[in-house]
Write a protein that holds these residues in place. Structure first.
Motif, mmCIF file in Angstrom:
data_model
loop_
_atom_site.group_PDB
_atom_site.id
_atom_site.type_symbol
_atom_site.label_atom_id
_atom_site.label_comp_id
_atom_site.label_asym_id
_atom_site.label_seq_id
_atom_site.Cartn_x
_atom_site.Cartn_y
_atom_site.Cartn_z
ATOM 1 N N SER A 19 0.840 -1.194 0.000
ATOM 2 C CA SER A 19 0.000 0.000 0.000
ATOM 3 C C SER A 19 0.876 1.244 0.000
ATOM 4 N N LEU A 20 0.253 2.402 -0.228
ATOM 5 C CA LEU A 20 1.001 3.653 -0.247
ATOM 6 C C LEU A 20 1.637 3.921 1.110
ATOM 7 N N ASN A 21 0.893 3.707 2.191
ATOM 8 C CA ASN A 21 1.466 3.897 3.521
ATOM 9 C C ASN A 21 2.600 2.912 3.776
ATOM 10 N N GLY A 22 2.426 1.675 3.297
ATOM 11 C CA GLY A 22 3.490 0.690 3.444
ATOM 12 C C GLY A 22 4.748 1.100 2.716
ATOM 13 N N ILE A 23 4.592 1.655 1.513
ATOM 14 C CA ILE A 23 5.748 2.120 0.736
ATOM 15 C C ILE A 23 6.447 3.269 1.451
ATOM 16 N N GLN A 118 -2.436 12.112 -5.683
ATOM 17 C CA GLN A 118 -3.199 12.809 -6.716
ATOM 18 C C GLN A 118 -2.434 13.964 -7.338
ATOM 19 N N GLY A 119 -1.492 14.521 -6.601
ATOM 20 C CA GLY A 119 -0.808 15.704 -7.112
ATOM 21 C C GLY A 119 0.317 15.367 -8.062
ATOM 22 N N TRP A 120 0.363 16.062 -9.203
ATOM 23 C CA TRP A 120 1.443 15.818 -10.154
ATOM 24 C C TRP A 120 2.680 16.658 -9.828
ATOM 25 N N ALA A 121 2.538 17.662 -8.969
ATOM 26 C CA ALA A 121 3.676 18.508 -8.610
ATOM 27 C C ALA A 121 4.504 17.837 -7.527
ATOM 28 N N ASN A 122 5.790 17.730 -7.740
ATOM 29 C CA ASN A 122 6.696 17.144 -6.760
ATOM 30 C C ASN A 122 7.045 18.220 -5.737
ATOM 31 N N ALA A 123 6.413 18.138 -4.571
ATOM 32 C CA ALA A 123 6.561 19.187 -3.562
ATOM 33 C C ALA A 123 7.999 19.324 -3.089
ATOM 34 N N VAL A 124 8.725 18.217 -2.985
ATOM 35 C CA VAL A 124 10.113 18.272 -2.531
ATOM 36 C C VAL A 124 10.962 19.095 -3.498
ATOM 37 N N VAL A 125 10.752 18.883 -4.784
ATOM 38 C CA VAL A 125 11.510 19.648 -5.784
ATOM 39 C C VAL A 125 11.171 21.130 -5.690
ATOM 40 N N VAL A 126 9.886 21.435 -5.502
ATOM 41 C CA VAL A 126 9.470 22.835 -5.355
ATOM 42 C C VAL A 126 10.153 23.463 -4.146
ATOM 43 N N ILE A 127 10.190 22.735 -3.026
ATOM 44 C CA ILE A 127 10.849 23.245 -1.818
ATOM 45 C C ILE A 127 12.315 23.557 -2.097
ATOM 46 N N LEU A 128 12.998 22.638 -2.753
ATOM 47 C CA LEU A 128 14.438 22.814 -3.003
ATOM 48 C C LEU A 128 14.708 23.979 -3.951
ATOM 49 N N ILE A 129 13.875 24.117 -4.979
ATOM 50 C CA ILE A 129 14.067 25.235 -5.908
ATOM 51 C C ILE A 129 13.833 26.562 -5.201
ATOM 52 N N PHE A 279 4.903 9.297 -6.670
ATOM 53 C CA PHE A 279 3.602 8.946 -7.223
ATOM 54 C C PHE A 279 2.911 10.206 -7.742
ATOM 55 N N GLY A 280 2.149 10.050 -8.810
ATOM 56 C CA GLY A 280 1.448 11.178 -9.417
ATOM 57 C C GLY A 280 2.239 11.815 -10.536
ATOM 58 N N THR A 281 3.577 11.698 -10.489
ATOM 59 C CA THR A 281 4.404 12.298 -11.536
ATOM 60 C C THR A 281 4.838 11.276 -12.578
ATOM 61 N N LEU A 323 7.128 18.134 -17.523
ATOM 62 C CA LEU A 323 6.881 17.273 -18.681
ATOM 63 C C LEU A 323 5.849 16.185 -18.380
ATOM 64 N N SER A 324 5.753 15.780 -17.137
ATOM 65 C CA SER A 324 4.921 14.639 -16.758
ATOM 66 C C SER A 324 3.464 14.739 -17.204
ATOM 67 N N PRO A 325 2.748 15.863 -16.986
ATOM 68 C CA PRO A 325 1.347 15.918 -17.431
ATOM 69 C C PRO A 325 1.177 15.707 -18.929
ATOM 70 N N ALA A 326 2.148 16.191 -19.727
ATOM 71 C CA ALA A 326 2.049 16.004 -21.181
ATOM 72 C C ALA A 326 2.168 14.530 -21.544
ATOM 73 N N VAL A 327 3.094 13.806 -20.899
ATOM 74 C CA VAL A 327 3.262 12.379 -21.160
ATOM 75 C C VAL A 327 2.000 11.615 -20.748
ATOM 76 N N GLN A 328 1.452 11.950 -19.594
ATOM 77 C CA GLN A 328 0.253 11.264 -19.119
ATOM 78 C C GLN A 328 -0.958 11.585 -19.998
ATOM 79 N N TYR A 329 -1.018 12.803 -20.530
ATOM 80 C CA TYR A 329 -2.116 13.158 -21.445
ATOM 81 C C TYR A 329 -2.037 12.328 -22.727
#
Length: 354
Positions: A19-23, A118-129, A279-281, A323-329
């Motif tokens: 499961s997600l929590n297990g991961i 559900q979110g496609w934005a990688n919050a960790v990357v946003v924090i670091l930038i 997940f999500g990306t 790029l991820s949303p374009a690939v998923q679309y």
């Protein structure tokens, strides 16, 4: 007779994946050896930043639960993001700035997307930038100047000039490997590279313990807690690009690039097995994952070159996130087309997949 059931289970069906929590729990657990190594090496500044990041992440979760009138005050996914963000921050970064950035970004992520998967934005990357633009001087510069990459064994300058101190056991282990297993394969490990695998001495904790990162990745992939297809495509394409092209801009022949140096510096291994697999990306199909990972490898080579950079990997992950949303679309459109063909072949007309 009518029965009232208190519990409903999926028996006899079960999922082959955790499961997600297990991961998230497993991902945090496999990072514990690296946190312990920070204690052993007395990297107390990094530990303080890691603690601030975790507290800020859980604080964001508590605020979100209060706003939504929920009792979900503890979230393993948010804690995992706090751990990853804390390990990717250079030692010496102001803790209060880190706390505010982690708290704000993760709270906004919860409010906008609602859940981790559900979110496609990688919050960790946003924090670091965000933290990079607030104080770019805190992120260490590239370990080697560009003129060092005119030779195939560029990493030797790290040790000859004292940029990285060679560990005492480096010669013993290197000599054992070169005189045994590797000798029969016709390869050898240069002096100092065992040190890079064990502790690269980077100011960023996640960049330091490459051997422990590899061990953690084996556990995650074995238990299907990480997507090996994306990671392998990323590393293979990046490794080939470094080997074949990294010396070319400096007038050298094609080939001869230092792949070990590229993998052991710049956070390549840690990024490939942890932030890249958010997940999500990630695309859903095997082809999409291969393309996503391959583009990431090329992007990593274009931004980081043959390694040693401290911030290029963050911008590479940001580019992939965009790029991820374009690939998923594109994947969704292909799925719609295939489903329409199946329905028409089955004689079901006028049915449109939403």
């Amino acid at each position: 007779m009518r029965h009232n059931y208190k519990h409903i289970t999926l028996n006899p069906f079960c999922s082959s994946n955790p499961s997600l929590n297990g991961i998230m729990k497993m991902s945090i657990a496999v990072l514990l050896p690296q946190i312990i190594m920070l204690f052993i090496t007395k990297s107390y500044n990094s530990l303080v930043l890691l603690l601030c990041s975790i507290i800020a992440a859980q604080g964001a979760q508590v605020c979100y639960a209060v706003i939504k009138k929920s009792r979900a005050f503890l979230s393993w996914t948010i804690m995992f993001e706090g751990v990853i963000a804390g390990m990717l921050i250079p030692a010496g970064y102001p803790p209060h700035t880190l706390f505010i950035a982690v708290f704000t970004v993760l709270l906004l992520q919860n409010l906008i997307f609602g859940s981790y998967a559900q979110g496609w934005a990688n919050a960790v990357v946003v924090i670091l930038i965000v933290l990079y633009f607030i104080n770019p001087a805190m992120f260490p510069p590239s370990l080697l100047p560009h003129d060092c990459f005119t030779q195939s064994n560029a990493g030797s300058r790290l040790f000859s000039e004292g940029i990285v101190q060679v560990a005492d056991f480096d010669k013993r282990i290197g000599g054992f490997l070169n005189g045994g297993i590797f000798y029969s394969w016709g390869i050898s490990v240069p002096e100092g590279y065992i040190t890079l695998l064990w502790d690269s001495q980077s100011a960023i904790p996640a960049f330091r313990f490459n051997l422990l990162t590899l061990a953690a990745s084996l556990i995650l992939i074995s238990y299907k807690a990480a997507d090996s297809l994306v990671t392998y495509a990323f590393l293979i394409v990046y490794g080939i690009a470094v080997r074949m092209l990294s010396l070319y801009p400096y007038g050298s022949l094609i080939g001869g690039g230092d792949v070990l140096l590229a993998f052991c510096t710049g956070g390549t291994l840690f990024a490939a097995f942890f932030p890249l697999n958010r997940f999500g990306t990630l695309p859903m199909t095997a082809v999409g994952k291969c393309i996503y990972g391959a583009v990431g490898g090329l992007c990593m080579f274009g931004m980081c070159g043959a390694g040693t950079s401290s911030a290029a990997v963050f911008f590479c992950l940001l580019f992939l996130n965009i790029l991820s949303p374009a690939v998923q679309y594109i994947e969704d459109r292909i799925y719609d087309f295939q489903l329409h063909g199946i329905l028409v072949q089955a004689g079901i007309k006028g049915v449109k997949h939403e």
